[in-house]
Design an enzyme around this catalytic site. Structure first.
Site, PDB file in Angstrom:
ATOM      1  N   ASN A 122       0.912  -1.169  -0.681  1.00 26.86           N
ATOM      2  CA  ASN A 122      -0.418   0.442  -0.208  1.00 26.86           C
ATOM      3  C   ASN A 122       0.582   1.924   0.274  1.00 26.86           C
ATOM      4  OD1 ASN A 122      -1.470   2.283   1.140  1.00 26.86           O
ATOM      5  ND2 ASN A 122      -2.859   0.649   1.733  1.00 26.86           N
ATOM      6  N   ASP A 174      -0.364   4.708  -0.087  1.00 26.85           N
ATOM      7  CA  ASP A 174      -0.610   5.986  -0.209  1.00 26.85           C
ATOM      8  C   ASP A 174       0.324   6.586   0.451  1.00 26.85           C
ATOM      9  OD1 ASP A 174      -3.648   4.668  -0.426  1.00 26.85           O
ATOM     10  OD2 ASP A 174      -4.090   4.123   1.707  1.00 26.85           O
ATOM     11  N   HIS A 175       1.001   6.325   1.690  1.00 28.53           N
ATOM     12  CA  HIS A 175       1.536   7.098   2.306  1.00 28.53           C
ATOM     13  C   HIS A 175       3.304   7.983   1.792  1.00 28.53           C
ATOM     14  CE1 HIS A 175      -1.583   6.950   5.601  1.00 28.53           C
ATOM     15  NE2 HIS A 175      -1.003   5.362   5.712  1.00 28.53           N
ATOM     16  N   ARG A 186       3.972  18.901   0.942  1.00 24.29           N
ATOM     17  CA  ARG A 186       4.386  20.192   0.061  1.00 24.29           C
ATOM     18  C   ARG A 186       3.894  20.424  -1.035  1.00 24.29           C
ATOM     19  NH1 ARG A 186       9.672  21.645   1.727  1.00 24.29           N
ATOM     20  NH2 ARG A 186       9.706  22.374   3.965  1.00 24.29           N
ATOM     21  N   HIS A 233      -6.047   3.596  -1.486  1.00 29.86           N
ATOM     22  CA  HIS A 233      -6.955   4.407  -0.952  1.00 29.86           C
ATOM     23  C   HIS A 233      -7.130   5.494  -1.809  1.00 29.86           C
ATOM     24  CE1 HIS A 233      -9.629   4.370   2.316  1.00 29.86           C
ATOM     25  NE2 HIS A 233     -10.475   5.044   1.726  1.00 29.86           N
ATOM     26  N   ARG A 261      -9.743   8.608  -0.723  1.00 24.40           N
ATOM     27  CA  ARG A 261     -10.475   8.829   0.202  1.00 24.40           C
ATOM     28  C   ARG A 261     -10.858   9.571  -0.519  1.00 24.40           C
ATOM     29  NH1 ARG A 261     -10.270   8.162   5.676  1.00 24.40           N
ATOM     30  NH2 ARG A 261      -8.983   6.161   6.052  1.00 24.40           N
ATOM     31  N   ARG A 286      -6.987  13.018   0.816  1.00 26.45           N
ATOM     32  CA  ARG A 286      -5.621  13.641   1.776  1.00 26.45           C
ATOM     33  C   ARG A 286      -4.481  12.840   1.251  1.00 26.45           C
ATOM     34  NH1 ARG A 286      -7.773  10.505   7.461  1.00 26.45           N
ATOM     35  NH2 ARG A 286      -9.353  11.475   7.236  1.00 26.45           N
ATOM     36  N   HIS A 287      -4.378  12.452   0.626  1.00 26.73           N
ATOM     37  CA  HIS A 287      -2.686  11.091   0.081  1.00 26.73           C
ATOM     38  C   HIS A 287      -3.362  10.754  -1.479  1.00 26.73           C
ATOM     39  CE1 HIS A 287      -5.302   8.094   1.359  1.00 26.73           C
ATOM     40  NE2 HIS A 287      -4.396   7.069   2.708  1.00 26.73           N
ATOM     41  N   GLU A 311      -8.759   0.609  -3.102  1.00 28.11           N
ATOM     42  CA  GLU A 311      -9.267   0.198  -1.788  1.00 28.11           C
ATOM     43  C   GLU A 311     -10.207   1.938  -2.325  1.00 28.11           C
ATOM     44  OE1 GLU A 311      -7.222   0.808   2.257  1.00 28.11           O
ATOM     45  OE2 GLU A 311      -6.765  -1.066   1.891  1.00 28.11           O
ATOM     46  N   THR A 364      -7.215   7.018  10.056  1.00 29.57           N
ATOM     47  CA  THR A 364      -6.960   5.323   9.468  1.00 29.57           C
ATOM     48  C   THR A 364      -8.094   4.158   9.405  1.00 29.57           C
ATOM     49  OG1 THR A 364      -5.275   3.160   8.424  1.00 29.57           O
ATOM     50  CG2 THR A 364      -5.730   4.165  11.069  1.00 29.57           C
ATOM     51  N   THR A 365      -7.963   3.348   8.170  1.00 26.49           N
ATOM     52  CA  THR A 365      -9.754   2.790   8.403  1.00 26.49           C
ATOM     53  C   THR A 365      -9.971   2.527   9.793  1.00 26.49           C
ATOM     54  OG1 THR A 365      -8.763   2.876   6.503  1.00 26.49           O
ATOM     55  CG2 THR A 365     -10.654   1.376   7.042  1.00 26.49           C
ATOM     56  N   GLU A 383     -10.967  -9.460   3.071  1.00 31.67           N
ATOM     57  CA  GLU A 383      -9.656  -9.103   3.693  1.00 31.67           C
ATOM     58  C   GLU A 383      -9.943  -8.767   4.839  1.00 31.67           C
ATOM     59  OE1 GLU A 383      -6.849  -6.185   2.355  1.00 31.67           O
ATOM     60  OE2 GLU A 383      -6.406  -4.963   3.755  1.00 31.67           O
ATOM     61  N   HIS A 411      -3.914  -4.674   8.071  1.00 34.81           N
ATOM     62  CA  HIS A 411      -3.571  -3.531   8.616  1.00 34.81           C
ATOM     63  C   HIS A 411      -2.702  -3.685  10.212  1.00 34.81           C
ATOM     64  CE1 HIS A 411      -5.053  -0.003  10.214  1.00 34.81           C
ATOM     65  NE2 HIS A 411      -5.872   0.711   9.341  1.00 34.81           N
TER      66      HIS A 411
HETATM   67  N1  PXP Z   1      -5.750  -3.209   4.538  1.00 34.46           N
HETATM   68  C1  PXP Z   1      -6.854  -1.905   4.142  1.00 34.46           C
HETATM   69  C2  PXP Z   1      -7.877  -2.356   3.796  1.00 34.46           C
HETATM   70  C3  PXP Z   1      -6.640  -1.019   4.749  1.00 34.46           C
HETATM   71  O1  PXP Z   1      -7.201   0.260   4.426  1.00 34.46           O
HETATM   72  C4  PXP Z   1      -5.066  -0.860   5.573  1.00 34.46           C
HETATM   73  C5  PXP Z   1      -4.328   0.803   5.189  1.00 34.46           C
HETATM   74  O2  PXP Z   1      -5.159   1.824   4.123  1.00 34.46           O
HETATM   75  C6  PXP Z   1      -4.307  -1.712   5.107  1.00 34.46           C
HETATM   76  C7  PXP Z   1      -3.851  -2.810   4.756  1.00 34.46           C
HETATM   77  C8  PXP Z   1      -2.913  -1.166   5.102  1.00 34.46           C
HETATM   78  O3  PXP Z   1      -2.574  -0.981   6.468  1.00 34.46           O
HETATM   79  P1  PXP Z   1      -1.043  -0.133   7.003  1.00 34.46           P
HETATM   80  O4  PXP Z   1      -1.100   0.778   6.087  1.00 34.46           O
HETATM   81  O5  PXP Z   1      -1.414   0.042   8.317  1.00 34.46           O
HETATM   82  O6  PXP Z   1      -0.443  -1.640   6.831  1.00 34.46           O
END
Ligand code: PXP
Length: 254
Positions: free
Chosen positions: A11, A13-14, A22, A47, A49, A53-54, A74, A104-105, A155, A196
């Protein structure tokens, strides 16, 4: 359905979270996806959103068009996200609960309680050929609902397990809930993923559950990459997963 190989979905996202701090183009989530592929990821998860936000809309377009790995989108079950999914046709879509104010979720989707509302989403995503997954708690009631909704994949939300202390009674309890749910998913003919909160310390016990076929990991990998680099962080996670799975099934060649 039980296989030896455990897939890793990274993932990213971050990476976008840091970029957006920035407002420029760096670091680039697409570049991260390419590094993840090189390091042994089997899929890329992002994801989109509601508040962007990301990950943004352009990221989804680029990820869809410029990476070879399957994209797992996602998304919340909203008309806006459905339209985007149908436009980009990712390999998979994972329906998650989404609250604007959450960091977060938080928690799994209540597939049982929202059955009638989710049904048209499951139906349209499925008919578009998108592999539907539902992010749910490791709870038989939720697994039954996922099955009845026609999702081929679930999941399991394993955040509570990841938040426990190693060796604690709570860790054992949350782990056995995951084992039971993964086994029940397999009985129902559902492909079982989990995610997660996983990190280097929590991944092995989950990777050892043979009825789980994919782990989705994000925050820890991107954070740890600051210290160790993204490629080597993912390579190490991949090795921990492979070793735990091989030990669990008694096959060092897995
Ligand atoms: N699975 C789902 C459905 C999520 O929403 C997330 C977080 O975006 C993850 C997995 C990954 O979680 P983490 O970023 O804590 O590893």
């Amino acid at each position: 359905m039980t296989g030896n190989y455990l897939r890793l979905g990274v993932n990213i996202d971050h990476v976008a979270t840091i970029r957006n701090a920035r407002g420029g183009l760096h670091p680039d989530p697409l570049r991260a996806a390419k590094v993840a592929e090189k390091a042994g990821a089997d899929g890329i998860t992002a994801h989109l959103r509601e508040d962007r936000r990301h990950i943004g809309d352009r990221d989804i377009e680029l990820l869809r068009n410029e990476i070879d790995l399957p994209l797992n989108l996602e998304m919340a079950a909203t008309e806006e996200m459905l339209e985007i999914a149908l436009q980009h046709l990712p390999y998979a879509a994972c329906l998650v609960p989404e609250k604007r104010e959450e960091r977060t979720t938080e928690g799994g989707l209540d597939a049982a309680g929202n059955f009638d509302r989710l049904l048209p989403f499951a139906d349209q995503l499925g008919r578009a050929g998108i592999r539907l997954s539902l992010f749910i708690e490791p709870d038989p009631k939720q697994l039954d609902a996922a099955k009845a909704l026609g999702a081929p994949v679930v999941e399991l939300h394993i955040g509570p397990y990841c938040n426990t202390e190693a060796g604690s009674v709570e860790r054992d309890r949350t782990l056995s809930e995951i084992v039971d749910a993964a086994d029940y998913a397999e009985q129902l003919g559902l492909e079982c993923h989990a995610g997660h909160g996983l990190d280097f310390d929590t991944v092995a016990q989950v990777a050892a559950i043979p009825s789980i076929v994919e782990l989705n990991i994000g925050h820890f990998l991107i954070g740890e990459a600051i210290f160790g680099g993204l490629e080597s962080t993912i390579t190490r996670m991949r090795a921990l997963m492979d070793n735990a799975r091989a030990d669990a099934i008694g096959d060092r060649s897995a």
